[in-house]
Every structure is written in structure tokens, then in C-alpha cells.
Enzyme design. Structure first.
Site, PDB file in Angstrom:
ATOM      1  N   GLU A 413       0.817  -1.225   0.000  1.00 21.71           N
ATOM      2  CA  GLU A 413       0.000   0.000   0.000  1.00 21.71           C
ATOM      3  C   GLU A 413       0.847   1.270   0.000  1.00 21.71           C
ATOM      4  O   GLU A 413       0.513   2.253  -0.655  1.00 21.71           O
ATOM      5  CB  GLU A 413      -0.946  -0.002   1.208  1.00 21.71           C
ATOM      6  CG  GLU A 413      -2.143  -0.932   1.087  1.00 21.71           C
ATOM      7  CD  GLU A 413      -1.815  -2.407   1.283  1.00 21.71           C
ATOM      8  OE1 GLU A 413      -0.652  -2.735   1.578  1.00 21.71           O
ATOM      9  OE2 GLU A 413      -2.724  -3.243   1.129  1.00 21.71           O
ATOM     10  N   HIS A 480     -11.246  -5.975   9.262  1.00 16.47           N
ATOM     11  CA  HIS A 480     -11.975  -5.777   8.003  1.00 16.47           C
ATOM     12  C   HIS A 480     -13.257  -5.001   8.260  1.00 16.47           C
ATOM     13  O   HIS A 480     -14.214  -5.118   7.505  1.00 16.47           O
ATOM     14  CB  HIS A 480     -12.326  -7.116   7.350  1.00 16.47           C
ATOM     15  CG  HIS A 480     -11.144  -7.853   6.805  1.00 16.47           C
ATOM     16  ND1 HIS A 480     -10.276  -8.549   7.590  1.00 16.47           N
ATOM     17  CD2 HIS A 480     -10.686  -7.992   5.532  1.00 16.47           C
ATOM     18  CE1 HIS A 480      -9.334  -9.094   6.833  1.00 16.47           C
ATOM     19  NE2 HIS A 480      -9.561  -8.769   5.586  1.00 16.47           N
TER      20      HIS A 480
END
Ligand SMILES: Cc1ncc(C[n+]2csc(CCOP(=O)(O)OP(=O)(O)O)c2C)c(N)n1
Length: 674
Positions: A413, A480
Site C-alpha cells: 500500500e 476488516h
């Protein structure tokens, strides 16, 4: 010339074997003169430091051959990402001395309006993208610039510097890996100067030479004598040709030595004296001067002339730098310069045609139309190409827009956010999909310190959208499900949008992509397929920074966003006896204060509802603002309804208990009964 895929090891380097084959007398003198400039500026800076006229200085004395050799081996319109010992990059690019001194003195006419120190600035006029303190993030920006060259089929490269210490950062690994996997024409130059602050190289890495790492990334790597200007210049020139021809990156480790402290105040007690003595003999300027004298290229007379000229340039620069007026702070200007200017006028759909769409389809629609609208828009994310993304937002995009523009990324990322910024430097727009908002943590530094601050620091916009599937309610556990918008709303320079309806999702995404500023775009994944609505077929925008009045009411105002909008409307439907005024914020940074004020005025009783945890959630900020600015209109204390101050739990029962929705009725009763 083909460059070797094997690394040349330190013991094989014969220091200071100059080979001037192929260089004209003028070129040799030019190289020498270019090395002398940073050396003489630095010597002057050390005097100024002793006189207390400057506060801090990071010295690159003894390392000039690397910055100068590399810069002169490149085209002047190729980007360089320098660090704190690379004054030679700036001087070799002929950045005017007076402007440099104004920069260092924090004057308005420097490169950063007094907002940045030392070498922490960039300038597009000279194709230099300056560092942030964190060192490693520079490298991925170079990846992005190189990607732009690759996409445009330009015969150009980018070059980034790192120290030996910086190679320990994850950013080094990510940037090398992405460059190798994507075949990017980028050179990474390691300046191995023996120390990272006080840490010697044997406590920094365990491989023999840092260039040995290249093979692990599947790229070429060499180790060279960094104190030999001709060797550096040649190596970078050859590497540049190689990177362009092969469309591949290259790792070049330049052996050198840091001849002074980490910065001038920190001393050198920890460095064995004999190392200084040994490396003083290899001084890049002196040895080259001796060589050129021996070979009749230089004469004492010419050296004096060159030195006198540089001295005069320095004195003239200092005169301007030290006499330029001190900054008179202008708060309006400070605030204005946090964001690149943008005419945020809404684009209306051309026709009335609308289609019923799920939330996720609306996002996909907005993204597809943006790709059609902006040929310079590049999408990057894990599994977003053929697979269509974890949630299938980009399904079918590869066929329509090619893999050049719809790019699967390795799991890195940080490098991808950095590359997005590099694309922006070259006039591209970039959208990065975080597979889940939770994973923004591993791209956090690039978002917070590079994307958010670069415009304020030196006027370079970051035309980047980061899409973030967010939120809970789907039984996905602590990693998540997080609502992490408050991490970003606290960061000046970012914009944060958070739609709750399909129509807004499309219009806000298009607006975010049009906006040249970095936008964090939150999309609640529990809404993806659970809600639908009529969405205009045409290309249109919803203005960033404008809230939406969901329904008017007289008893209680609910200020909310995202999933909260649906909880609020559902609650209102279940309680028809109470008149609710519901405001959907849609954008969290900047907030629509006018709409908030109106919502407070409509009922005098305010409930702020969000899925994020209570402590430090944006509800606290809104509550404080209302108290400060709308106190007279309040008939009751503001109530915040938010999720528990715990991580998001996995089991259905625990998650329901965690979520703000389970507390909504109790919060409402409290307010109603006040
Ligand atoms: C992420 C991060 N951690 C720590 C620091 C503090 N720091 C600044 S420079 C430096 C040493 C860097 O060493 P190296 O990369 O070898 O470059 P050099 O200073 O030797 O040129 C350290 C630890 C920092 N700036 N950023």
C-alpha cells in the site's frame, strides 16, 4: 553497453582510478566546477553556523560526486528525488543560489514560503521532488514518475536517492519490488556512507553489499566508487540507457563516507578516527582536482578563477537570502494554501435518464465514466484488474481500459500511494483502491505526510483518490470492519467524503476524481448490495463539502453520514410520532457548517450519530463546534451516539452490541426526555 546483473563487490573497487576516456576538457572542467559548488556552499554554511547565523545543517561534504554525477548524467527534465545530503542535485540543476538561501532562511521567496526546512522542498521548474523527513517514501514517488514515462512511451527515467539507513525501511523494499514487477525505468541510488546517524552499517544490514539485494528483486544492481565523479557519471549514464532500453529499474550502490556528523550539532565521537583519515585521502573534490592538474586539464590559475566565480555567486546569494524580509504571517493565506485551488462547481446530468442501481453499481458507474472522461486516470489496487477487485467494483474494466490503466498491484500500500503521487507529478490522475479501509494503516505515512502536505509544503498538488471499503456489520472482525475516517479528518490537506446513497456515491466519486486534491473516499461495504436507488445515467458531480438534507423535522435533528443515515431514517420510520430532521453530511472534511447550523436551528435538539467509536470520533468535533457557534439555539445538551470504544468484534452478538445502532434508541430517549 549492457550492465551486469551481478554486483561488483567492495573489494573489487579500485578507489580513485579515474578514466577520462570519452570526456572533453570542457566536460571535465564542468564536472569539477559542479562538484566545487556544493562543497563551497557547504564550507560557507559551516562558517555561518559557527557564527550562529543559521540553525542546522546536514552536511554532504565528501559525498558530492554522487549527487553531482547522477544529476549531470540525466536529462534536465527528468525527476530526481534527493535527500538531505544532496545539495549537489540542486546546484547541478542550476537552482539559483539566492533562492536556495531564501529557502534555508525560511523566507517567503524560497521554495516553500517559509513552511519547510533545509532540503524538504521540491520544485517542478527544476524537476526535483524534495524529501519528507521519513526518507524512504521518496523512492515510490520515483516509481510513479517512471510509470508515467512508461505509459507515455517516453524515453525518460526517474531517479531516487536513499542512504544506507533508509534501505532498512519497508518503503525501500516496496519501491524496489514495484519497480521490478512493473518494469519501471527508475534508478535507485544508495549512498552508502557508513552510518545512519550513529548506527554503523553492520548494525543496519547483514548482507555483504546493499546492491546484492537487487538480485532478490529481479533487477540489475552494481556497487561503485561513489567518490569518483567519472565513475558515478558513467555508471548513471549507462544505467539510464539501460533502464530506457530494457524498461527495467536499476539499483546502484555508491560507496562513500560521511565526513561530518549526522547534522552539525550531533558530533562524530562514535566514528573511529582512522576512518576519517582513510576517507580524507579519497576526497572526491581534491582527488579529482589533483587528477585534472596532473593531466593538464586544470591549472592553478583556472582553479582560482573557478573558485572566485563560485565565491561571488555564493556571496550574492547570501546577500539576498539574509536581507530578504522576514515573513509576516497571513493566516488566510496559510489556510488557503492547504488545498490546491479547484472550482468545485457541480456538473449536472445532461438528461433526466436514471436507472435503479445498487450502491456498488453506482460507484462502478462513476469510476467507469471517470475513466472515459479522463484518459490520464490510472487505477491501481490489489486484484482490481481481471479479477475485478475484492468487491467487483472494477469488473470488466481491463477489457475497456487496458491493463496499463487498470493495474493490479503487489501487496504494498505504501508504494502504491507513493506511486500515485508520482503519477500526479507528471500530470496523471490516480485512484487507488485499498482492498479494505483497514489496510490504509500500511499506506498511512504516504497519505498523511506526502499526499496531504505536499501542496502546502511546495505547491505540488496530489491528484489522488483513495477508495476505502469501510465499516462493520458484516461479521468481518477487527481488521476488516473499522471506521477509520477520523484518522484522516484530523489531517489538513486531505478531503474526506463518505456517501450514503447510490446517487451520491457516483456523484461524489466523480467529484473526488476531478478534484486535484487528495480525497479519501469511504464506501460502506454493508451498503454495497443492501441499498439501491435511482442514479442519473449521465456524468455528474455532487459538490464536495455540501451536506444533504434527508428530511425536515421539528423535534430532533440527527446529524450523521454513511450507514448512520440509514439507521436514522429507519428509526424515524419506526417512530412516526416524533418529527426528525436528518442531515447527511456526505463530506467530513471540509464540513458543511452552514448545513449543521441550520440543522441545529431546526429543532434545538441534536443527536450526532456515527458508526465510528465515540472517543475522538468526528462527532466530538461537530459537537464542540455547535457548542461554540450555535449555543443559543440549543434546547438540550448535544448527544453523541457512536460505537463502543473497543476494536470491532467478530461474533454477530458482540458486533451488534458494539455498533452505534444498538445504542440509538437509548440515546434518543435521553434527548427526547430532556
Ligand atoms: C522513518 C524515520 N525514522 C527515523 C528518522 C530519523 N533519522 C533521520 S536521518 C537518519 C539516519 C539516516 O541514515 P541514512 O539513510 O544512512 O542516511 P544518511 O543520513 O547517512 O545520509 C535517521 C535515523 C527519520 N527521519 N525517519
Amino acid at each position: 553497453m549492457r550492465l551486469p546483473y551481478i554486483t561488483l563487490h567492495l573489494h573489487q573497487i579500485s578507489y580513485m582510478h579515474f578514466d577520462k576516456t570519452g570526456y572533453s576538457t570542457e566536460q571535465l572542467v564542468e564536472l569539477y566546477t559542479h562538484m566545487l559548488r556544493p562543497r563551497m556552499i557547504e564550507e560557507k554554511m559551516l562558517v555561518l553556523l559557527r557564527q550562529g547565523k543559521i540553525s542546522k545543517w546536514f552536511s554532504g561534504i565528501g559525498q558530492e560526486a554522487i549527487a553531482v554525477g547522477a544529476t549531470l548524467a540525466m536529462d534536465s527534465d527528468e525527476y530526481i528525488m534527493p535527500l538531505h545530503r544532496n545539495l549537489g542535485v540542486f546546484t547541478a540543476r542550476k537552482v539559483p543560489f539566492d533562492k536556495l538561501f531564501m529557502q534555508w532562511q525560511g523566507k517567503k521567496e524560497g521554495f516553500s514560503k517559509g513552511r519547510e526546512r533545509s532540503f524538504h522542498f521540491g520544485t517542478n521548474d527544476y524537476h526535483i521532488c524534495g524529501m519528507i523527513s521519513h526518507l524512504g517514501p521518496q523512492m515510490a514517488i520515483a516509481d510513479g514518475v517512471a510509470l508515467a514515462h512508461k505509459l507515455k512511451r517516453e524515453q525518460k527515467i526517474a531517479l531516487a536517492f536513499t542512504g544506507d539507513g533508509g534501505t532498512s525501511e519497508g518503503d525501500f523494499h516496496e519501491a524496489c519490488n514495484v519497480a521490478a514487477v512493473w518494469g519501471l525505468p527508475v534508478i535507485f541510488v544508495i549512498e552508502n556512507n557508513g552510518y545512519g546517524l550513529s548506527t554503523p552499517v553492520n548494525e543496519q544490514y547483514a548482507c555483504r553489499q546493499l546492491a546484492d539485494r537487487a538480485v532478490g528483486y529481479g533487477m540489475a544492481g552494481i556497487t561503485i566508487d561513489g567518490n569518483n565523479i567519472l565513475e558515478v557519471h558513467k555508471a548513471i549514464k549507462d544505467a539510464r540507457e539501460y533502464c530506457i532500453r530494457e524498461q527495467k529499474p536499476m539499483l546502484i550502490e555508491c560507496m562513500t563516507f560521511r565526513m561530518r556528523g549526522h547534522e552539525e550539532a550531533s558530533g562524530v565521537k562514535y566514528v573511529p578516527k582512522n576512518l576519517f583519515e582513510e576517507w580524507a585521502k579519497k576526497d572526491p573534490v581534491q582527488r579529482f582536482e589533483d587528477y585534472l592538474l596532473e593531466n593538464g586539464v586544470l591549472s592553478q590559475f583556472l582553479i582560482k578563477e573557478i573558485r572566485d566565480n563560485i565565491k561571488a555567486e555564493i556571496e550574492a546569494g547570501i546577500a539576498v537570502g539574509f536581507t530578504a524580509p522576514d515573513i509576516v504571517p497571513d493566516t488566510d493565506e496559510e489556510l488557503r494554501d492547504v488545498y490546491a485551488p479547484f472550482h468545485n462547481r457541480p456538473i449536472l446530468p445532461v438528461t433526466d435518464a436514471k436507472t435503479e442501481k445498487k450502491f456498488i453499481q453506482a460507484i462502478s458507474d462513476g469510476l467507469r465514466q471517470s475513466m472515459q472522461q479522463h484518459p490520464n486516470l490510472v487505477l491501481m489496487g490489489q486484484d482490481i484488474a481481471e479479477y475485478g477487485g475484492a468487491f467487483k467494483v472494477t469488473e470488466g474494466f481491463v477489457d475497456e481500459f487496458s491493463k496499463d490503466r487498470v493495474r493490479n498491484t503487489p501487496i504494498c500500500e505504501s508504494a502504491i500511494v507513493g506511486a500515485a503521487l508520482g503519477l500526479s507529478l507528471k500530470g496523471y490522475k490516480a485512484m487507488m483502491e485499498m482492498q479494505f479501509a483497514d489496510f490504509a494503516t500500511v499506506g498511512f505515512n504516504q497519505i498523511i505526510n506526502n499526499l496531504a502536505k505536499i501542496y502546502y509544503r511546495w505547491g505540488q498538488h496530489a491528484d489522488v483518490v483513495v477508495r476505502m471499503p469501510t465499516g462493520g456489520g458484516v461479521g468481518a472482525g477487527p481488521f476488516h470492519s473499522q471506521s477509520n475516517e477520523a484518522w484522516f479528518t484530523h489531517t489538513p490537506g486531505l478531503k474526506v467524503v463518505y456517501p450514503s446513497t447510490p446517487e451520491d456515491a457516483k456523484g461524489l466519486l466523480i467529484a473526488a476524481i476531478n478534484d486535484p486534491n487528495p480525497v479519501m473516499y469511504f464506501e460502506h461495504k454493508a451498503l454495497y448490495r443492501s441499498i439501491s436507488g435511482l442514479v442519473p445515467d449521465d456524468y455528474y458531480t455532487i459538490e464536495i463539502g455540501k451536506a444533504r438534507l434527508v428530511q425536515e423535522g421539528e423535534d430532533i435533528s440527527i446529524i450523521t453520514y454513511g450507514a448512520g443515515v440509514h439507521w436514522a431514517t429507519q428509526y424515524a420510520e419506526q417512530h412516526p410520532d416524533v418529527s426528525f430532521h436528518i442531515l447527511d453530511l456526505r463530506t467530513l472534511l471540509p464540513l458543511d457548517y452552514d448545513a449543521i447550523r441550520e440543522a441545529v436551528g431546526a429543532t434545538g435538539k441534536v443527536l450526532i450519530l456515527h458508526e465510528d467509536c465515540l472517543f475522538g470520533g468526528i462527532g466530538g468535533e461537530i459537537s464542540a463546534w455547535i457548542t461554540e457557534h450555535c449555543f443559543q439555539q440549543l434546547d438540550a445538551p448535544i448527544v453523541r451516539c457512536a460505537s463502543l470504544d473497543t476494536p470491532v468484534p467478530f461474533s454477530v452478538e458482540l458486533e451488534q452490541n458494539f455498533l452505534a445502532k444498538s445504542k440509538l434508541d437509548a440515546c434518543m430517549q435521553k434527548l427526547l426526555s430532556y
